[in-house]
Design a protein around this motif. Structure first.
Motif, PDB file in Angstrom:
ATOM      1  N   HIS A 201      29.037  15.611  27.967  1.00 57.41           N
ATOM      2  CA  HIS A 201      27.676  16.143  27.934  1.00 57.41           C
ATOM      3  C   HIS A 201      27.364  16.464  26.474  1.00 57.41           C
ATOM      4  N   LEU A 202      26.136  16.197  26.041  1.00 56.09           N
ATOM      5  CA  LEU A 202      25.818  16.434  24.628  1.00 56.09           C
ATOM      6  C   LEU A 202      24.370  16.891  24.454  1.00 56.09           C
TER       7      LEU A 202
ATOM      8  N   LEU B 279      31.339   5.925  22.987  1.00 58.47           N
ATOM      9  CA  LEU B 279      31.017   7.277  23.465  1.00 58.47           C
ATOM     10  C   LEU B 279      29.794   7.229  24.376  1.00 58.47           C
ATOM     11  N   ILE B 280      29.944   7.781  25.579  1.00 57.53           N
ATOM     12  CA  ILE B 280      28.814   7.913  26.497  1.00 57.53           C
ATOM     13  C   ILE B 280      28.392   9.377  26.457  1.00 57.53           C
ATOM     14  N   ALA B 281      27.163   9.630  25.980  1.00 57.44           N
ATOM     15  CA  ALA B 281      26.676  10.999  25.797  1.00 57.44           C
ATOM     16  C   ALA B 281      25.605  11.294  26.848  1.00 57.44           C
ATOM     17  N   ASP B 282      25.915  12.248  27.732  1.00 58.42           N
ATOM     18  CA  ASP B 282      24.998  12.577  28.817  1.00 58.42           C
ATOM     19  C   ASP B 282      23.979  13.626  28.381  1.00 58.42           C
ATOM     20  N   HIS B 283      22.754  13.433  28.739  1.00 58.58           N
ATOM     21  CA  HIS B 283      21.605  14.319  28.519  1.00 58.58           C
ATOM     22  C   HIS B 283      20.897  14.070  27.186  1.00 58.58           C
ATOM     23  N   CYS B 284      21.478  14.508  26.052  1.00 58.75           N
ATOM     24  CA  CYS B 284      20.828  14.329  24.741  1.00 58.75           C
ATOM     25  C   CYS B 284      19.355  14.745  24.813  1.00 58.75           C
ATOM     26  N   VAL B 285      19.123  15.984  25.244  1.00 60.95           N
ATOM     27  CA  VAL B 285      17.751  16.498  25.406  1.00 60.95           C
ATOM     28  C   VAL B 285      17.250  17.116  24.099  1.00 60.95           C
TER      29      VAL B 285
ATOM     30  N   GLY C  69      14.513  20.763  29.299  1.00 58.66           N
ATOM     31  CA  GLY C  69      13.622  20.159  28.317  1.00 58.66           C
ATOM     32  C   GLY C  69      13.441  18.687  28.618  1.00 58.66           C
ATOM     33  N   ILE C  70      12.775  17.985  27.691  1.00 58.08           N
ATOM     34  CA  ILE C  70      12.498  16.559  27.878  1.00 58.08           C
ATOM     35  C   ILE C  70      13.206  15.776  26.775  1.00 58.08           C
TER      36      ILE C  70
END
Ligand SMILES: [Zn+2]
Length: 441
Positions: free
Chosen positions: A221-222, A254-260, A290-291
Motif C-alpha cells: 500500500h502506498l 513494484l505494485i503500489a496500491d492506492h497512490c491517492v 481522497g481521489i
C-alpha cells in the motif's frame, strides 16, 4: 485458423467477440476455440463452425465474449467482515472493529472467506485477483480449489502477526510459500510489505531482496491518504513515494496500491520508475481517503490497474460496479465529462491490471496463444438494450450479475450462472457460521 478440422475442448460461437487485442478486432457473430489452457482460434462464427471440432459448444447468441476482468487489489477473506462496521471514522473502524476481528482470525476462516470471495468474483466476471492478507497459504489453496488465477502474498509488518508471530517467521513463511507454489498454473506468490508506515526501512529492503532473489513482484500500500503522508514525513523526512525512492524500491516490479495522496514529484517518480499503480476508487471514497490523480498518472504513462480492496471498505468485489464508479469519479473530480472514458476504464480493469501483475503477455485479450481467461456477458437484459457501443454498456450499464459464463485457464468454472468449481451453498453456510463468531448476535 491453424488448419482445417482443428480439435478443441470448448467452442464459443454466435457472440459479439471483443478481442481487445492491439487492433481491437471484433467479430459479430464471432467466437473463440479453446484447447487445454489456451485460446487456439478466434474469428467469425461461420468460419469456426466449419473448421473446429469441439468436445463442447456453447452458443452465446445475444452475449458479448471478452477477456476476464483483473481485480488487482483485494483482501479476499475480508468478505467475512462485509457490513460489520460501516460509516465510522477510519481509526475507530480500524482499531475497534477490524483489528480486533483479525486478532481472532484462523486459517479456516481465511480459507472459507476467500472461497466466498472467489465465488463472488467468478460470478461477476473476475478471472484473476491479487491478494494481500494473513494465512495467505489458505488464500492460495482457495484460489486453486475455486479455479481462479491469483497473485497472493502474506502481509508483512514490524509488529507480531496473528498468523506467523515475528517478522523473521513472516519472511521465512513468504519464502516457503514462493517455493511451494513455483510453477503452479494458476497461483503465484509475491512479497507483500503492508505499507511504509507499518514497515521499517530495513524490513522494506529485506522484502525487496527476497522478491528479487525469486523474481517475484513486490506489493505494498502506498500513499493511501494524507495521514500516511504526514506520518512518513514526520518519521523519515520524506513523503512515502520519495521514501521508497530513497530506499531504491521504485521499479517496474513494484505494485503500489492506492497512490491517492500524491504531489507532482511523487507522480514524476512513479512515472519515471515505471511503478505499477492500482486504483481502488470505491474503497477510497468509502474511507474518505481522497481521489487518486488517475487521469494525470495515465497521461504521464503510468500503468494503472483497478481493484476493489477488501470487502470491509467497499463492500463488494464486483468490478463492473467498480468501473462505473471509477469513470464517474474522475469525471466529477476533474469537472470534465471527457476525463476518463469507458474505453480507458475497461482497459484499466483488464490489460492494465494484467500488466501490473506481470501477466500482460499471457492474459488480457482473446487471441490465439493467450491463456483462455474469458467471460461471456449476457446482453439480453432490459438495462442493456438497445446496443450502440458495447464498451459503454460494459462500463456504465452492466452489473456483475450479467456475466453468464466464466472460463479460467481453459476451464469452465461458471456455466449459465452456476458455479462448477465449488458448492456455493456450503461456502455461504460456512461464512454465516463464522459471522456468529466474529460478532455474536
Ligand atoms: Zn488494501
Amino acid at each position: 485458423m491453424h488448419s482445417e478440422n482443428t480439435h478443441a475442448d470448448l467452442l464459443l460461437i454466435n457472440g459479439m467477440l471483443l478481442t481487445m487485442d492491439a487492433d481491437d478486432k471484433q467479430f459479430n457473430p464471432g467466437g473463440a476455440a479453446i484447447r487445454g489452457e489456451q485460446i487456439i482460434a478466434v474469428g467469425p462464427s461461420r468460419q469456426l463452425e466449419a473448421n473446429v471440432q469441439a468436445k463442447k459448444v456453447l452458443d452465446v447468441t445475444g452475449c458479448v465474449i471478452m477477456p476476464g476482468l483483473v481485480n488487482a487489489h483485494t483482501h479476499a477473506a475480508m468478505t467475512l467482515f462485509r457490513g460489520l462496521a460501516d460509516d465510522l471514522p477510519l481509526m475507530d473502524w480500524l482499531q475497534n472493529y477490524i483489528f480486533p476481528a483479525e486478532q481472532n482470525l484462523t486459517a479456516d476462516m481465511v480459507y472459507w472467506g476467500t472461497m466466498l470471495a472467489c465465488a463472488e468474483m467468478i460470478l461477476s466476471g473476475t478471472t484473476t485477483f491479487c491478494d494481500m492478507y494473513l494465512f495467505e497459504h489458505k488464500v492460495a489453496e482457495a484460489a486453486r480449489d475455486a479455479g481462479i488465477r491469483a497473485l497472493v502474498g502474506e502481509v508483512l509488518y514490524d509488529f507480531p502477526s496473528p498468523h506467523y508471530g515475528s517478522i523473521e517467521n513472516g519472511l521465512k513463511f513468504t519464502e516457503s510459500l514462493i517455493e511451494e507454489w513455483k510453477g503452479d498454473p494458476l497461483v503465484r506468490v509475491a512479497v507483500e510489505p503492508h505499507a511504509p508506515y507499518t514497515c521499517s526501512p530495513q524490513l522494506l529492503l529485506r522484502c525487496q531482496a527476497l522478491a528479487e532473489r525469486h523474481g517475484v513482484p513486490l506489493i505494498t500500500h502506498l500513499s493511501e491518504n494524507q495521514n500516511e503522508v504526514d506520518e512518513v514525513l514526520k518519521n523519515y523526512g520524506h513523503r512515502p513515494v520519495a521514501h521508497l525512492e530513497n530506499l531504491g524500491l521504485l521499479n517496474s516490479g513494484l505494485i503500489a496500491d492506492h497512490c491517492v495522496a500524491l504531489d507532482d514529484r511523487d507522480m514524476e517518480l512513479l512515472s519515471s520508475r515505471n511503478v505499477q499503480v492500482v486504483h481502488n476508487p470505491e474503497s477510497n471514497m468509502k474511507l474518505a481517503s481522497g481521489i487518486a490523480p488517475v487521469c494525470r498518472l495515465l497521461q504521464m504513462g503510468v500503468n494503472v490497474g483497478l481493484g476493489t480492496d477488501g470487502c470491509a471498505s467497499n463492500n463488494d468485489l464486483d468490478l463492473f460496479g467498480e468501473m462505473d464508479s471509477c469513470a464517474k469519479l474522475h469525471k466529477v473530480a476533474n469537472m470534465d465529462s471527457t476525463a476518463l472514458s469507458a474505453r480507458s476504464t475497461l482497459k484499466m480493469a483488464i490489460q492494465n491490471g494484467a500488466k501490473a501483475l506481470g501477466l500482460g503477455d499471457r492474459i488480457g485479450e482473446v487471441s490465439p496463444g493467450k491463456w483462455a481467461d474469458l467471460i461471456v456477458v449476457d446482453f439480453q437484459k432490459p438495462h442493456l438494450v438497445p446496443l450502440y457501443e458495447p464498451t459503454s454498456q460494459l462500463v456504465y450499464a452492466c452489473r456483475g450479475a450479467d456475466v453468464r459464463h466464466t472460463i479460467i485457464h481453459g476451464r469452465l468454472v461458471m456455466e449459465d450462472r452456476q458455479l462448477l468449481s465449488m458448492d456455493l451453498n456450503e461456502v455461504m453456510d460456512r461464512a454465516r457460521k463464522f459471522s456468529q463468531i466474529i460478532r455474536p448476535l
